[in-house]
Each structure stands twice: as C-alpha cells, then as structure tokens.
Write a protein that holds these residues in place. Structure first.
Motif, short mmCIF file in Angstrom:
data_model
loop_
_atom_site.label_atom_id
_atom_site.label_comp_id
_atom_site.label_asym_id
_atom_site.label_seq_id
_atom_site.Cartn_x
_atom_site.Cartn_y
_atom_site.Cartn_z
N UNK A 79 1.01 -1.33 -0.17
CA UNK A 79 0.36 -0.18 0.25
C UNK A 79 1.05 1.11 0.17
N UNK A 80 0.61 2.30 -0.48
CA UNK A 80 1.02 3.88 -0.67
C UNK A 80 0.87 4.02 0.69
N UNK A 81 1.62 4.48 1.09
CA UNK A 81 2.00 5.87 2.11
C UNK A 81 2.66 7.36 2.38
N UNK A 82 1.35 8.31 2.18
CA UNK A 82 1.86 9.55 2.22
C UNK A 82 2.29 9.87 3.10
N UNK A 83 3.40 11.44 3.17
CA UNK A 83 3.55 11.70 4.95
C UNK A 83 3.44 13.64 4.31
N UNK A 84 2.90 14.04 2.97
CA UNK A 84 3.17 14.88 2.63
C UNK A 84 2.57 15.60 1.66
N UNK A 97 3.43 15.27 -4.51
CA UNK A 97 3.40 14.08 -2.65
C UNK A 97 4.57 14.21 -2.87
N UNK A 98 5.41 14.17 -0.83
CA UNK A 98 5.67 12.56 -0.36
C UNK A 98 5.46 11.57 -0.61
N UNK A 99 5.69 10.06 -0.49
CA UNK A 99 5.28 9.03 -0.07
C UNK A 99 6.02 7.71 -0.41
N UNK A 100 5.50 7.03 0.07
CA UNK A 100 6.83 5.33 0.51
C UNK A 100 5.47 4.19 0.46
N UNK A 101 5.76 3.18 0.34
CA UNK A 101 4.81 2.15 -0.05
C UNK A 101 5.85 1.11 1.43
N UNK A 102 4.29 0.54 1.66
CA UNK A 102 4.21 -0.91 2.87
C UNK A 102 3.73 -2.67 2.40
N UNK A 103 4.44 -2.30 3.08
CA UNK A 103 4.26 -4.11 3.03
C UNK A 103 3.09 -4.05 3.78
N UNK A 104 1.71 -5.08 3.19
CA UNK A 104 0.61 -5.61 3.77
C UNK A 104 0.88 -6.85 4.74
N UNK A 156 23.31 2.96 -3.04
CA UNK A 156 21.97 2.54 -2.50
C UNK A 156 22.26 1.49 -3.85
N UNK A 157 22.26 -0.23 -2.80
CA UNK A 157 21.80 -0.90 -3.77
C UNK A 157 20.87 -1.62 -3.36
N UNK A 158 21.31 -3.08 -4.26
CA UNK A 158 20.48 -4.60 -3.48
C UNK A 158 19.08 -4.00 -3.19
N UNK A 159 18.00 -4.37 -1.94
CA UNK A 159 16.61 -4.29 -1.56
C UNK A 159 16.62 -2.96 -1.79
N UNK A 160 16.94 -2.24 -0.85
CA UNK A 160 16.70 -0.82 -1.13
C UNK A 160 16.93 -0.37 -2.60
N UNK A 161 17.73 -0.49 -2.98
CA UNK A 161 17.18 -0.31 -4.50
C UNK A 161 16.21 -0.16 -5.28
N UNK A 162 15.98 -1.99 -4.91
CA UNK A 162 14.73 -2.33 -5.51
C UNK A 162 13.97 -1.51 -5.35
N UNK A 211 9.15 1.68 -6.49
CA UNK A 211 7.24 3.00 -6.11
C UNK A 211 8.07 3.79 -7.14
N UNK A 212 8.86 3.95 -7.76
CA UNK A 212 9.64 4.76 -9.32
C UNK A 212 8.63 4.41 -10.17
N UNK A 213 8.25 2.88 -10.44
CA UNK A 213 7.87 2.95 -11.93
C UNK A 213 6.39 2.85 -11.52
#
Length: 300
Positions: free
Chosen positions: A130-135, A189-196, A246-252, A257-259
């Motif tokens: 799910x998306x999560x918005x910060x601002x 919007x400022x946002x991220x992803x959360x694993x359900x 920034x590599x590995x899982x963090x980059x993925x 999110x970007x795609x």
C-alpha cells in the motif's frame, strides 16, 4: 521538500485493470489486500461524492482564511486505502514542531493527482503493498515556517536525525530549503510503500535520542515502510533516488515505487526518492496558502 519541480509531460497512464475478483484469484492475495482493493472500486457513473460535488472557486472563509478552489479534494475521499502519516502535523520532522498551516493530519491534493494516486494504489495492492503519504498539499505559510527555521542557526534540535552531515548555514545554498515549494501547487506528494498488512509506526517521543536518517534500518527511527535506504526528509545525497551507493533491496524498493508512480502519471524529483509530482499540473504557476483542513474544502 520545499523546492518546486519543473513542468514536464505526463507519463502514460496504467492500462485498465481486470476485475477485482479475477485478479485476487490469480494472485492469491490475502484478505487484507482483497478488502482494500474492493474499497477502491469506482462509484457508478454520475454518482455524487464528497470529492466531486463541490462547485465554485477558491475564495475566503467567514473567518478570513483562504479557501481551496474546487479542484482540490481530500485524498481519503478518492483513495481511502492509501495510508496517511502526515509528518508536519507532528513534532517528528526536521523543524521539531508542528508546522504552520497543518490544522489536521490530512492529505489534500488536486483531483487529478488524487485520482492518479488511486490508480497507482490499485496496482500496488495487487502486489501486496500500500502507498503511504507523508505530505501532500503544503500551504505557503508552512514553507515560510521552514524558511524562518532555517535562518535560526541556533535551533539544531533535530539535526541528529534529519541533517547530521549538513551545516545548517548551507541549507539554502545546498537547495534543501527554498522560499517556494511545488507542494503548494497541489499536485506534489511525498510518499513511500508499506508491505501489507503493515503495523502502524510507533509515535515519536519528543526528546528521545536521535539516529541519523541514513543509518542502517534497524538503527533508524522505526517506520513501517519498505527500506528505502534513508528515512523520509533526510537532508543527504543518499536520498537521491538513483544514488549509486544505494544497492540491493533498498534500490529495488525505490525502483518499485518509481515505476508504479510513473505508470500512473507521476514524475520523481531526482534528489528525493519520496517526492513525486503528477503532470500536467492542474495549477502549474499558483502557490496556495489555505490551511490543511477539511474546512478549506468547504467542510466537505
């Protein structure tokens, strides 16, 4: 962050999705994602909603406060499953206090941007996120608050987390603080992803020890989001979306999110992995100052 983004063309929208039931059977998502997807089913054509029923233009309320034009909506009315953790309503931000203009912990956006987030959310839910918005929309008075804070070089209370390697006297020169923000135009919007299912992030306790925003995940302030390599609002070059360190899982995770957001018509600001603008913007040249509040939408 406060810097505006350049206007650019809109990315292609995501293609129409198959039925919710068929997708859920194929991907075998759990009950959490199924319920969230079902809640995003569009209303019948012509149905009146809180986000579409308003008419008229922006103006001034009886109390003399500026009002939002009719093109603004509350994200919760359009995409209710997108999680909201509005940081500037809290004291867990680089200022260390609630920011001017944030009357409620609420995401306001232009209608086009909110609908595009709903499109992106549908795709992420099918993948178990799910998306999560910060601002979201940020009033000009909040940007002015940032400027005053940046000019007060004695206020270093949140340095240990948000800008450990940056001298506060350089925040303007290095571009971390500016007198205008694309957020004030309503499509950023400022946002991220959360694993359900994603448990809530614990509250910040003012005065608790601070850890650098670029520290390993297990040491940073806890966040229920995917590990993006830094925390939100991290004033550091490691926050650049494609920083090669920034590599590995963090980059993925950043690319996931970007795609997903680009497919829905958003463009990323390359210096901040969390910062996206829907294009074309509804108000590309207007910076608003109505408060972040339901009342700014006429109480709807």
């Amino acid at each position: 962050m406060p810097r505006p983004l350049p206007l650019a063309g809109r990315s292609p929208a995501a293609s129409a999705a198959p039925s919710v039931a068929r997708v859920l059977r194929r991907l075998a998502l759990g009950a959490t994602a199924a319920a969230l997807l079902a809640s995003l089913t569009p209303a019948p054509a012509g149905a009146a909603t809180a986000s579409t029923a308003r008419d008229g233009a922006g103006g001034t309320s009886r109390a003399g406060e500026p009002r939002a034009p009719r093109e603004f909506v509350a994200l919760r009315d359009v995409a209710p499953t997108v999680r909201q953790e509005i940081r500037y309503f809290t004291r867990h931000d680089f200022v260390g206090e609630r920011v001017d203009g944030y009357r409620q912990p609420l995401c306001l956006l232009t209608r086009d941007a909110a609908r595009a987030l709903r499109t992106a959310q549908r795709q992420f839910l099918r993948q178990g996120y799910t998306l999560k918005v910060y601002d979201c929309y940020r009033p000009q008075r909040a940007v002015d608050h940032f400027v005053r804070w940046a000019e007060d070089l004695d206020d270093q209370r949140m340095k240990g987390e948000f800008y450990p390697r940056v001298d506060k006297s350089r925040l303007f020169e290095d571009g971390y603080i500016a007198e205008r923000s694309g957020h004030s135009r309503g499509s950023t919007v400022d946002l991220t992803l959360v694993r359900l299912p994603g448990l809530p992030t614990r509250p910040y306790v003012p005065g608790e020890p601070l850890t650098p925003c670029y520290a390993p995940r297990e040491l940073r302030f806890p966040d229920n989001s995917l590990d993006m390599g830094t925390g939100y609002d991290c004033f550091d070059t490691l926050s650049h979306t494609l920083d090669p360190r920034i590599k590995g899982e963090q980059r993925a995770n950043r690319l996931l999110l970007k795609r997903g957001l680009e497919a829905a018509g958003f463009e990323n600001y390359a210096a901040e992995w969390w910062h996206y603008t829907f294009t074309p913007e509804t108000f590309p040249d207007t910076y608003f100052d109505f408060p972040v509040s339901r009342r700014s939408l006429g109480g709807r």
